[in-house]
Motif scaffolding. Structure first.
Motif, mmCIF file in Angstrom:
data_model
loop_
_atom_site.group_PDB
_atom_site.id
_atom_site.type_symbol
_atom_site.label_atom_id
_atom_site.label_comp_id
_atom_site.label_asym_id
_atom_site.label_seq_id
_atom_site.Cartn_x
_atom_site.Cartn_y
_atom_site.Cartn_z
ATOM 1 N N UNK A 227 101.219 4.407 -14.252
ATOM 2 C CA UNK A 227 100.812 2.914 -13.887
ATOM 3 C C UNK A 227 98.831 3.460 -13.724
ATOM 4 N N UNK A 228 98.637 4.115 -13.033
ATOM 5 C CA UNK A 228 96.653 3.706 -13.497
ATOM 6 C C UNK A 228 96.338 4.175 -14.479
ATOM 7 N N UNK A 229 97.673 5.434 -15.982
ATOM 8 C CA UNK A 229 96.777 5.538 -16.806
ATOM 9 C C UNK A 229 97.530 4.613 -18.153
ATOM 10 N N UNK A 230 97.912 4.320 -17.570
ATOM 11 C CA UNK A 230 98.610 2.941 -18.706
ATOM 12 C C UNK A 230 97.478 1.503 -18.156
ATOM 13 N N UNK A 231 97.250 1.479 -17.064
ATOM 14 C CA UNK A 231 95.644 0.537 -17.099
ATOM 15 C C UNK A 231 94.899 0.755 -17.172
ATOM 16 N N UNK A 232 94.299 1.574 -17.876
ATOM 17 C CA UNK A 232 93.140 2.734 -18.233
ATOM 18 C C UNK A 232 93.175 2.688 -20.066
ATOM 19 N N UNK A 233 94.619 3.288 -19.981
ATOM 20 C CA UNK A 233 94.992 3.230 -21.983
ATOM 21 C C UNK A 233 95.789 2.048 -21.980
ATOM 22 N N UNK A 264 110.536 7.181 -16.797
ATOM 23 C CA UNK A 264 108.829 6.252 -16.450
ATOM 24 C C UNK A 264 109.242 5.012 -16.256
ATOM 25 N N UNK A 265 107.999 4.887 -17.707
ATOM 26 C CA UNK A 265 108.030 4.036 -18.391
ATOM 27 C C UNK A 265 109.088 2.852 -18.298
ATOM 28 N N UNK A 266 110.431 3.274 -18.242
ATOM 29 C CA UNK A 266 112.062 2.699 -18.391
ATOM 30 C C UNK A 266 111.291 1.692 -16.510
ATOM 31 N N UNK A 267 111.198 2.772 -15.939
ATOM 32 C CA UNK A 267 111.620 2.181 -14.451
ATOM 33 C C UNK A 267 109.900 1.243 -14.240
ATOM 34 N N UNK A 268 108.572 1.715 -14.958
ATOM 35 C CA UNK A 268 107.945 0.867 -14.549
ATOM 36 C C UNK A 268 107.972 -0.889 -14.492
#
Length: 270
Positions: A227-233, A264-268
């Motif tokens: 989640x943190x990495x997706x926000x950053x990238x 994990x992406x599907x869950x988020x």
């Protein structure tokens, strides 16, 4: 390596045979369990192993030579657990049963003819009594959609297949397996408390609830990291995110890493 008695108890009504198919995914190899009380005429075989290891199939036949194999039970669809089931069924006359009806089969009769009807698939909550051993079927999806565990209430021990391993963590075979299902399964297994578990790979563990809680904590930590990495990238692809989390040389194959990331992406995002 092929045959060993479970060291938990000299009177335990199970025997574990470990196939010689070690790998990063299978650890020391696939564990086959023979369930039946000492001196009982009947036995159940759980997860007969892969198709390409005739020495393991022979070890099962040798270990059950003085008994009648009543059922062959499959914890899930992966070939390292299921592959030898058809051959074992034909050699012993025992039906193969799985949660997935497509994986159930009757043994072939003379001249290669199969019986007319397939055995009933396993169902959640089903109780099976064979060879002086009672077991209960638990549908435990997550690793795969068809994953099951087997609870032995008399002996308070859980056979976990690949849902929980003897060490490390298990994968989610996305999209067949999902993290939402896996979290529900881990919560269900935690409710059984500090009982031993017998895994599909690796050695037994003493505390099912602790192992399930550890798996859940690890998964949620990865979710937070992602989640943190997706926000950053926000423009990174799943492959790029996987490299940031697992490094350029992960210990397992890249398709497996991508399955984990996509689960994990599907869950988020669901």
């Amino acid at each position: 390596m092929v045959t060993s008695l479970d060291p938990m108890s000299t009177t335990a009504p199970w025997q574990v045979l470990t196939c010689n198919n070690p790998s990063p995914m299978t650890l020391e190899g696939t564990n086959t369990y023979l369930l039946g009380a000492a001196g009982a005429d009947d036995v159940v075989v759980v997860d007969p192993g892969p198709a390409d290891h005739p020495e393991h199939l022979q070890a099962i036949l040798d270990a059950t030579s003085h008994r009648s194999v009543q059922q062959i039970l499959i914890t899930h669809r992966h070939a390292d657990h299921l592959g030898a089931a058809a051959a074992l069924a034909d050699l012993t006359g025992a039906p193969v049963r799985s949660l997935d009806p497509e994986l159930c089969r009757s043994p072939r009769l003379g001249r290669g003819e199969a019986r007319n009807s397939s055995p009933a698939p396993l169902r959640d909550g089903e109780r099976i009594s064979v060879g002086g051993v009672d077991l209960e079927v638990l549908h435990t999806p997550g690793h795969t959609a068809d994953s099951v565990c087997f609870w032995l209430p008399q002996h308070r021990v859980m056979l976990t297949g690949d849902t929980i391993l003897g060490r490390g963590t298990s994968m989610v075979d996305y999209p067949d397996g999902t993290l939402a299902d896996y979290f529900a399964t881990l919560a269900r297994l935690q409710s059984y408390g500090d009982v031993p578990l017998l895994p599909g790979h690796g050695s037994q563990q003493p505390d099912l609830a602790a192992a399930a809680a550890r798996y859940e904590a690890q998964r949620r930590q990865r979710l937070d990291q992602l989640h943190q990495l997706r926000r950053k990238h926000p423009d990174h692809s799943p492959a790029q995110l996987a490299e940031l989390i697992y490094g350029p040389r992960p210990g397992v194959q890249q398709p497996v890493i991508l399955q984990l990331i996509n689960a994990q992406l599907d869950y988020l995002t669901s």
